[in-house]
Design a protein around this motif. Structure first.
Motif, PDB file in Angstrom:
ATOM      1  N   MET A 169     -20.580 -32.581  20.429  1.00 16.10           N
ATOM      2  CA  MET A 169     -20.076 -31.672  21.441  1.00 16.10           C
ATOM      3  C   MET A 169     -20.556 -30.260  21.105  1.00 16.10           C
ATOM      4  N   THR A 170     -21.050 -29.556  22.105  1.00 18.11           N
ATOM      5  CA  THR A 170     -21.469 -28.169  21.925  1.00 18.11           C
ATOM      6  C   THR A 170     -20.324 -27.239  22.309  1.00 18.11           C
ATOM      7  N   ILE A 171     -20.502 -25.969  22.033  1.00 14.33           N
ATOM      8  CA  ILE A 171     -19.494 -24.979  22.423  1.00 14.33           C
ATOM      9  C   ILE A 171     -19.396 -24.902  23.946  1.00 14.33           C
ATOM     10  N   ALA A 172     -20.527 -24.996  24.627  1.00 12.65           N
ATOM     11  CA  ALA A 172     -20.514 -24.980  26.096  1.00 12.65           C
ATOM     12  C   ALA A 172     -19.759 -26.196  26.641  1.00 12.65           C
ATOM     13  N   ASP A 173     -19.964 -27.367  26.028  1.00 15.48           N
ATOM     14  CA  ASP A 173     -19.227 -28.569  26.434  1.00 15.48           C
ATOM     15  C   ASP A 173     -17.729 -28.376  26.225  1.00 15.48           C
ATOM     16  N   TRP A 174     -17.374 -27.802  25.076  1.00 15.40           N
ATOM     17  CA  TRP A 174     -15.954 -27.579  24.771  1.00 15.40           C
ATOM     18  C   TRP A 174     -15.330 -26.654  25.824  1.00 15.40           C
ATOM     19  N   LEU A 175     -16.036 -25.584  26.171  1.00 12.97           N
ATOM     20  CA  LEU A 175     -15.509 -24.631  27.146  1.00 12.97           C
ATOM     21  C   LEU A 175     -15.361 -25.287  28.520  1.00 12.97           C
ATOM     22  N   ALA A 176     -16.360 -26.065  28.930  1.00 13.06           N
ATOM     23  CA  ALA A 176     -16.282 -26.749  30.225  1.00 13.06           C
ATOM     24  C   ALA A 176     -15.083 -27.698  30.265  1.00 13.06           C
ATOM     25  N   MET A 177     -14.864 -28.437  29.182  1.00 11.78           N
ATOM     26  CA  MET A 177     -13.727 -29.353  29.138  1.00 11.78           C
ATOM     27  C   MET A 177     -12.404 -28.584  29.096  1.00 11.78           C
ATOM     28  N   ALA A 178     -12.395 -27.425  28.443  1.00 18.58           N
ATOM     29  CA  ALA A 178     -11.174 -26.609  28.411  1.00 18.58           C
ATOM     30  C   ALA A 178     -10.772 -26.206  29.823  1.00 18.58           C
ATOM     31  N   PHE A 179     -11.740 -25.803  30.629  1.00 22.32           N
ATOM     32  CA  PHE A 179     -11.423 -25.413  32.001  1.00 22.32           C
ATOM     33  C   PHE A 179     -11.056 -26.629  32.856  1.00 22.32           C
ATOM     34  N   GLU A 180     -11.629 -27.778  32.524  1.00 21.08           N
ATOM     35  CA  GLU A 180     -11.237 -29.011  33.223  1.00 21.08           C
ATOM     36  C   GLU A 180      -9.773 -29.343  32.920  1.00 21.08           C
ATOM     37  N   ILE A 181      -9.383 -29.226  31.669  1.00 21.29           N
ATOM     38  CA  ILE A 181      -7.989 -29.462  31.286  1.00 21.29           C
ATOM     39  C   ILE A 181      -7.087 -28.448  31.967  1.00 21.29           C
ATOM     40  N   ARG A 182      -7.539 -27.210  32.041  1.00 22.98           N
ATOM     41  CA  ARG A 182      -6.747 -26.134  32.638  1.00 22.98           C
ATOM     42  C   ARG A 182      -6.451 -26.398  34.111  1.00 22.98           C
ATOM     43  N   ARG A 183      -7.349 -27.113  34.796  1.00 25.31           N
ATOM     44  CA  ARG A 183      -7.167 -27.381  36.225  1.00 25.31           C
ATOM     45  C   ARG A 183      -6.105 -28.451  36.495  1.00 25.31           C
ATOM     46  N   ARG A 184      -5.687 -29.155  35.461  1.00 26.11           N
ATOM     47  CA  ARG A 184      -4.673 -30.196  35.652  1.00 26.11           C
ATOM     48  C   ARG A 184      -3.329 -29.578  36.002  1.00 26.11           C
ATOM     49  N   ARG A 185      -2.498 -30.382  36.642  1.00 29.72           N
ATOM     50  CA  ARG A 185      -1.148 -29.947  36.989  1.00 29.72           C
ATOM     51  C   ARG A 185      -0.378 -29.637  35.700  1.00 29.72           C
ATOM     52  N   ILE A 186       0.434 -28.590  35.735  1.00 29.61           N
ATOM     53  CA  ILE A 186       1.227 -28.210  34.564  1.00 29.61           C
ATOM     54  C   ILE A 186       2.181 -29.355  34.233  1.00 29.61           C
ATOM     55  N   SER A 187       2.089 -29.811  32.991  1.00 31.23           N
ATOM     56  CA  SER A 187       2.943 -30.911  32.546  1.00 31.23           C
ATOM     57  C   SER A 187       2.894 -30.983  31.032  1.00 31.23           C
ATOM     58  N   ALA A 188       3.750 -31.780  30.476  1.00 30.33           N
ATOM     59  CA  ALA A 188       3.731 -32.000  29.024  1.00 30.33           C
ATOM     60  C   ALA A 188       2.406 -32.630  28.607  1.00 30.33           C
ATOM     61  N   ALA A 189       1.856 -33.484  29.466  1.00 25.77           N
ATOM     62  CA  ALA A 189       0.569 -34.123  29.163  1.00 25.77           C
ATOM     63  C   ALA A 189      -0.550 -33.084  29.091  1.00 25.77           C
ATOM     64  N   ARG A 190      -0.524 -32.101  29.988  1.00 24.77           N
ATOM     65  CA  ARG A 190      -1.554 -31.057  29.942  1.00 24.77           C
ATOM     66  C   ARG A 190      -1.423 -30.232  28.672  1.00 24.77           C
ATOM     67  N   TYR A 191      -0.202 -29.864  28.308  1.00 21.20           N
ATOM     68  CA  TYR A 191      -0.002 -29.085  27.084  1.00 21.20           C
ATOM     69  C   TYR A 191      -0.472 -29.863  25.859  1.00 21.20           C
ATOM     70  N   ALA A 192      -0.221 -31.165  25.849  1.00 22.33           N
ATOM     71  CA  ALA A 192      -0.678 -32.001  24.740  1.00 22.33           C
ATOM     72  C   ALA A 192      -2.207 -32.066  24.721  1.00 22.33           C
ATOM     73  N   ALA A 193      -2.818 -32.167  25.898  1.00 21.91           N
ATOM     74  CA  ALA A 193      -4.284 -32.198  25.987  1.00 21.91           C
ATOM     75  C   ALA A 193      -4.881 -30.883  25.503  1.00 21.91           C
ATOM     76  N   GLU A 194      -4.244 -29.759  25.845  1.00 18.99           N
ATOM     77  CA  GLU A 194      -4.716 -28.453  25.369  1.00 18.99           C
ATOM     78  C   GLU A 194      -4.669 -28.389  23.844  1.00 18.99           C
TER      79      GLU A 194
END
Length: 105
Positions: A1-26
């Motif tokens: 995984m590159t830093i760019a990949d990590w950042l893209a996935m971070a924003f993908e996680i951020r787009r999820r509905r606010i929930s305990a699952a999202r916080y755990a994914a973060e």
């Protein structure tokens, strides 16, 4: 995984509905930051963007990945990453990478 990949996935996680699952994914995503990639990354804009995301407001809007408030940063996973990114950016700028030439003289 590159830093760019990590950042893209971070924003993908951020787009999820606010929930305990999202916080755990973060939290899980923060633990898999590709620290080994920091010293080989040459894209200053990418490094600056990741630094802003990890530092949070006022550097970047809140994302869920920003460092905690003062007094709670020592054990936070963001702290060593921010230090390593800041050091890399400083070294690249001193070397004239990113359009910022070191002072002459």
């Amino acid at each position: 995984m590159t830093i760019a990949d990590w950042l893209a996935m971070a924003f993908e996680i951020r787009r999820r509905r606010i929930s305990a699952a999202r916080y755990a994914a973060e939290a899980r995503h923060m633990r898999v930051f590709p620290v080994d990639e920091i010293d080989v990354e040459m894209d200053m804009q990418l490094l600056d963007h990741v630094l802003a995301v990890l530092k949070g407001p006022p550097h970047h809007y809140a994302t869920g990945f920003e460092r905690p408030h003062r007094g709670a940063r020592g054990a936070a996973p963001q702290t060593p990453i921010i230090v390593a990114l800041s050091n890399r950016v400083t070294r690249l700028r001193a070397a004239g990478v990113g359009g910022n030439l070191p002072p002459s003289g």
